[in-house]
Design a protein around this motif. Structure first.
Motif, mmCIF file in Angstrom:
data_model
loop_
_atom_site.group_PDB
_atom_site.id
_atom_site.type_symbol
_atom_site.label_atom_id
_atom_site.label_comp_id
_atom_site.label_asym_id
_atom_site.label_seq_id
_atom_site.Cartn_x
_atom_site.Cartn_y
_atom_site.Cartn_z
ATOM 1 N N ARG A 1 1.401 4.103 -2.902
ATOM 2 C CA ARG A 1 1.001 5.493 -2.712
ATOM 3 C C ARG A 1 2.180 6.445 -2.896
ATOM 4 O O ARG A 1 2.021 7.585 -3.255
ATOM 5 C CB ARG A 1 0.390 5.664 -1.322
ATOM 6 C CG ARG A 1 -1.119 5.364 -1.353
ATOM 7 C CD ARG A 1 -1.779 5.762 -0.096
ATOM 8 N NE ARG A 1 -1.510 4.796 0.975
ATOM 9 C CZ ARG A 1 -1.167 5.136 2.203
ATOM 10 N NH1 ARG A 1 -1.031 6.394 2.522
ATOM 11 N NH2 ARG A 1 -0.944 4.202 3.103
ATOM 12 N N THR A 2 3.388 5.995 -2.579
ATOM 13 C CA THR A 2 4.527 6.903 -2.628
ATOM 14 C C THR A 2 5.249 6.867 -3.970
ATOM 15 O O THR A 2 6.145 7.644 -4.211
ATOM 16 C CB THR A 2 5.543 6.561 -1.522
ATOM 17 O OG1 THR A 2 5.796 5.168 -1.592
ATOM 18 C CG2 THR A 2 5.006 6.945 -0.171
ATOM 19 N N ASP B 1 0.832 -1.194 0.000
ATOM 20 C CA ASP B 1 0.000 0.000 0.000
ATOM 21 C C ASP B 1 0.869 1.247 0.000
ATOM 22 O O ASP B 1 0.698 2.177 -0.792
ATOM 23 C CB ASP B 1 -0.872 -0.053 1.254
ATOM 24 C CG ASP B 1 -1.989 0.964 1.168
ATOM 25 O OD1 ASP B 1 -2.558 1.082 0.065
ATOM 26 O OD2 ASP B 1 -2.274 1.621 2.187
#
Lengths: 313, 378
Positions: B155-156, B151
């Motif tokens: 996201r990064t 996750d």
């Protein structure tokens, strides 16, 4: 008794040791065919051990046992075919009926069915047990159990019957049946070795063997054994038997004193002389006592007397 | 040795058994109860472990972790604690077997990409449950971190979704694909039940004859000890076979345990195993004069046999000496045979060493017990 041509059972130097004790030491005796030979003696005297060795279920440490010409020690299996041993507690299968028990023991001895049925009837009749053939052995009275035990022991018509206290705890009626069967067996030539705690039964034996602490002390007919006893037996009743016992013990002419139910039994060397003497002495000592009565010794007196003698010497 | 006398003793024994109304009950009901109890109760799996939770972090991450425990059927949250003391009390009072404490800063560490500790307190009294539950917790924690990591990476990072490099195990359990512990236990119960029953029956039956005096009486008849023993124990051999059929019947029909092997192989193994159990019973009967003594002795003999058999405790985890000892244990081999015939379906080509071992142990024990039996009559 007529001199037996050849003894049925010959026992010589029979010895059995258990850890720490000697149960039987050098027992030697012969039993003639057709005898009812009684083994008597206090508990632990070695009677059961003798029986077991004769039955071939216990190996002696020394000595020999011969039944007819069979060496029981060397060939117990051969001996078992001709003898029957009834231990103190006969092992009946309580879940089996009277008939089934008899059948089972007959089968173990491989008695043919026809012969078995022929023998069962008279044996049941002699012991008054015909009515109970289908009853479970566990539901029989003590006396009937012993009689059933005897029937099971007799189903293969043994020539030698070894009975270890068969009538202990048996009611008088059954005891009478029991002895009637024994007498008729004897008639037919069966040799019986019986140990008993009942001294009236001992009197019925042709000969008696007294065992004490593993040794055979005396062996003779009841009559001759009684003659062995020196002196005269006096019965003295008393309310203070213990004091009486103490007062008599060690007096001149008193050979032995034994406490009995209601007083004492004393053996004296010369009754004519001692009765007045003792009587006077007891009166002087203020010991309550009844008359000093001369009595015939019972087997019990006899054995106590004989064993006392032995301890003294 | 004559067959006739063996048959007489056998017949006598059967009449006695038939008359013993309790025997029918004793031989049928307790084994069925045992198999039902084992079938339902004996399991290594752990469900619904009572769990207390103390979340001092109060973040989305900590709540996510806790929710994974809530939704797992392995754990049941019984208490949401407000402070450390409530956790201690919960474990002390046995309200909870496990406590999870998430300390403040949990999420912060995660976000920085660092290792975030979660405290787990386990009631070690039941070490087995504790160990298994810890295993499940590790699994949940591992899944949590993996999910968090993917996750986070997603996201990064820009571009196509990226997954962390992972190794997954593809499990293929053979013979018991569901890893159902009932399948493991129920066949084993056959072995342990037969052992207990036959040892007890044999030793009691012979000691009873000794107690009642029939043994002494029988031995003055021309019967040989061997004849007596054969006639006397053969009914128990039949009973043993009957028990196996009975328990196996309940196991397969009621619990649906598969039986894929050859019944004849099982019959052979059972017969050889019964040889040992009869001999053990006989041996005990030569040492005991009363049924009470026999009862106590049976207990001391059967329990170690049970423990060292691999019935529930793996033999490979035992100290070396005990592993050696277990080679002398007939139950060990029988369990191998019985599980193999039930679940694996292998035959003599695989099981012959176990059969051979059973035969060797059985005949040795029997020879010793017959010799001892002879002596014990003196």
């Amino acid at each position: 008794m007529s001199a037996p041509d050849k003894p049925k059972i010959r026992v010589a130097g029979l010895t059995k040791r258990f850890v720490g004790t000697t149960a039987v030491e050098g027992a030697t005796f012969d039993i003639a065919r057709g005898e009812i030979f009684g083994l008597v003696g206090p508990d632990g005297a070695g009677k059961t051990t003798v029986m077991r060795m004769l039955a071939g279920v216990m190996r002696p440490d020394a000595g020999s046992i011969e039944i007819d010409d069979v060496d029981v020690v060397a060939d117990p299996e051969q001996a078992k075919l001709h003898l029957s041993y009834m231990p103190q507690r006969f092992g009946l299968y309580e879940d089996l009926t009277v008939d089934e028990n008899i059948r089972f023991y007959a089968d173990l001895f491989e008695v043919p069915r026809k012969l078995r049925d022929e023998r069962t009837g008279p044996l049941l009749a002699a012991s008054n047990m015909e009515a109970f053939r289908r009853r479970l052995a566990g539901q029989l009275s003590g006396g009937m159990k012993q009689k059933l035990g005897l029937i099971c022991s007799l189903i293969h018509t043994p020539q030698v019957l070894l009975l270890d206290e068969p009538t202990t705890g048996v009611d008088p009626v059954s005891r009478r049946d029991f002895w009637r069967i024994l007498y008729s067996l004897r008639e037919s030539g069966v040799t019986i070795l019986i140990s008993t705690a009942y001294l009236d039964e001992a009197e019925r034996c042709t000969r008696l063997a007294l065992f004490h602490e593993g040794r055979l002390r005396y062996c003779d007919t009841p009559k001759r054994l009684k003659a062995l006893m020196p002196g005269t037996l006096l019965a003295i009743t008393s309310t203070a038997a213990r004091d009486l016992h103490k007062a008599l013990l060690g007096r001149d002419g008193v050979m032995s004193v034994m406490l009995v139910g209601d007083g004492v039994h004393a053996v004296v060397d010369d009754a004519d002389r001692r009765v007045p003497e003792l009587s006077a002495a007891l009166d002087a000592g203020k010991i309550p006592h009844g008359e000093l009565v001369r009595v015939t010794p019972s087997i019990e007196d006899l054995f106590v007397g004989l064993l006392k003698d032995e301890h003294a010497s | 040795m004559t067959f006739a006398r063996i048959l007489q003793v056998f017949k006598k024994e059967m009449i006695e058994l038939r008359r013993d109304k309790w025997a029918r009950f004793r031989l049928v009901i307790p084994p069925i109860i045992q198999i039902l109890v084992f079938g339902y109760a004996a399991t290594f799996e752990v469900f619904g472990v009572s769990t207390a939770v103390l979340d001092l972090d109060h973040t989305q991450e900590s709540r996510d972790l806790v929710s994974r425990f809530v939704y797992s059927d392995r754990f049941q949250i019984v208490k949401i604690a407000r402070n450390q003391q409530e956790i201690v009390d919960g474990i002390d009072d046995s309200d909870a077997a496990i406590a999870i404490v998430i300390h403040p800063g949990f999420a912060q560490l995660l976000r920085k990409g660092q290792t975030a500790p979660v405290q787990v307190i386990v009631d070690g009294t039941n070490s087995n449950t504790a160990l298994i539950a810890l295993g499940y917790m590790n699994e949940i924690a591992a899944t949590f971190s993996r999910d968090y990591m993917t996750d986070h990476l997603q996201r990064t990072r820009d571009g196509p979704p990226l997954r962390g490099a992972l190794v997954t195990l593809e499990q293929r359990p053979w013979y018991n694909s569901g890893l159902n512990s009932r399948w493991f236990f129920v066949p084993g119960v056959i072995g342990t039940l037969v052992l207990t029953m036959i040892v007890n029956l044999t030793s009691f039956a012979i000691v009873r004859e000794r107690e009642v005096g029939t043994l002494e009486q029988i031995m003055v008849t021309p019967i040989q000890p061997v004849e007596f023993i054969l006639g006397k124990t053969f009914p128990f051999f039949l009973i043993g076979l009957g028990e196996v059929v009975l328990i196996a019947g309940v196991g397969t029909l009621w619990f649906g345990i598969p039986f894929v092997g050859n019944p004849l192989v099982l019959l052979l193994g059972t017969s050889l195993f019964l040889l040992s159990t009869l001999a053990i019973g006989l041996l005990i009967s030569t040492l005991c004069m009363t049924q009470q003594q026999a009862f106590a002795t049976n207990f001391f003999v059967v329990n170690p046999l049970f423990t060292l058999s691999g019935f529930s405790f793996p033999i490979t985890s035992m100290p070396t000496v005990l592993q050696w000892l277990s080679y002398l244990n007939p139950l060990r081999y029988y369990l191998v045979i019985i599980r193999a015939t039930f679940l694996k379906g292998v035959g003599l080509s695989v099981l012959w060493p176990d059969m051979l071992a059973l035969a060797a142990i059985g005949s040795t024990l029997l020879a010793v017990s017959i010799l001892r039996f002879r002596k014990s009559l003196d």
